[in-house]
Design a protein around this motif. Structure first.
Motif, PDB file in Angstrom:
ATOM      1  N   HIS A   3       1.416  -2.514   9.001  1.00 28.71           N
ATOM      2  CA  HIS A   3       0.005  -2.446   8.631  1.00 28.71           C
ATOM      3  C   HIS A   3      -0.150  -2.885   7.183  1.00 28.71           C
ATOM      4  CE1 HIS A   3      -1.418  -0.386  12.233  1.00 28.71           C
ATOM      5  NE2 HIS A   3      -0.212   0.164  12.236  1.00 28.71           N
ATOM      6  N   PRO A   5      -2.616  -2.676   3.951  1.00 29.76           N
ATOM      7  CA  PRO A   5      -3.813  -2.024   3.404  1.00 29.76           C
ATOM      8  C   PRO A   5      -4.734  -3.059   2.762  1.00 29.76           C
ATOM      9  CG  PRO A   5      -1.937  -1.654   1.965  1.00 29.76           C
ATOM     10  CD  PRO A   5      -1.425  -2.387   3.171  1.00 29.76           C
ATOM     11  N   ASP A   7      -8.537  -3.242   0.469  1.00 28.37           N
ATOM     12  CA  ASP A   7      -9.557  -2.467  -0.239  1.00 28.37           C
ATOM     13  C   ASP A   7     -10.832  -2.374   0.592  1.00 28.37           C
ATOM     14  OD1 ASP A   7      -7.760  -2.325  -2.310  1.00 28.37           O
ATOM     15  OD2 ASP A   7      -8.844  -3.682  -3.632  1.00 28.37           O
ATOM     16  N   GLU A   8     -11.469  -1.211   0.549  1.00 28.12           N
ATOM     17  CA  GLU A   8     -12.738  -1.029   1.258  1.00 28.12           C
ATOM     18  C   GLU A   8     -13.783  -2.041   0.801  1.00 28.12           C
ATOM     19  OE1 GLU A   8     -13.810   3.030   0.563  1.00 28.12           O
ATOM     20  OE2 GLU A   8     -12.586   3.745   2.236  1.00 28.12           O
ATOM     21  N   THR A  36      -2.969 -11.152   2.582  1.00 26.33           N
ATOM     22  CA  THR A  36      -1.824 -10.812   3.420  1.00 26.33           C
ATOM     23  C   THR A  36      -0.530 -11.389   2.861  1.00 26.33           C
ATOM     24  OG1 THR A  36      -3.272 -10.756   5.350  1.00 26.33           O
ATOM     25  CG2 THR A  36      -0.916 -10.950   5.774  1.00 26.33           C
ATOM     26  N   TYR A  39       0.455  -9.453  -0.267  1.00 22.69           N
ATOM     27  CA  TYR A  39       0.948  -8.120   0.072  1.00 22.69           C
ATOM     28  C   TYR A  39       2.370  -8.189   0.622  1.00 22.69           C
ATOM     29  CZ  TYR A  39       1.469  -3.564   2.181  1.00 22.69           C
ATOM     30  OH  TYR A  39       1.955  -2.326   2.524  1.00 22.69           O
TER      31      TYR A  39
END
Length: 102
Positions: A3, A5, A7-8, A36, A39
């Motif tokens: 997964h 993460p 940011d909202e 992606t 990250y």
């Protein structure tokens, strides 16, 4: 499956802003692919060719170029090139993180 993460702000604000206001869902897709790659690589910058971005988004290279121009103009990414023909390195500019920290 790993997964990633996100940011909202990217989902709650940037998605609507890029697809609705700028009428460019392609820019949002390119941003997500860059997010992606950064990250997964755990780096500040990632080197990706237009071909890689095109394959990662399913978009044409010209659509990716337009999306990159928009993201640069909106100051959402920085692009670095060692030489004019070099593969660009991309860095995300997450201005909302600095604002929240104040």
């Amino acid at each position: 499956m790993q997964h990633i993460p996100i940011d909202e702000y990217v989902i709650d604000v940037l998605l609507r802003d890029l697809t609705g206001h700028d009428h460019s869902p392609t820019a949002f897709l390119v941003y997500i692919v860059l997010w992606t790659a950064l990250y997964r690589g755990e780096q500040k910058r990632v080197a990706l060719s237009l071909q890689n971005l095109s394959e990662g988004t399913g978009l044409s290279k010209s659509a990716v170029q337009s999306a990159i121009r928009l993201l640069k103009r909106r100051s959402l990414i920085r692009v670095f090139k060692a030489r004019p023909t070099a593969v660009p390195e991309y860095e995300l500019v997450r201005h909302w993180v600095r604002r929240r920290a104040r």
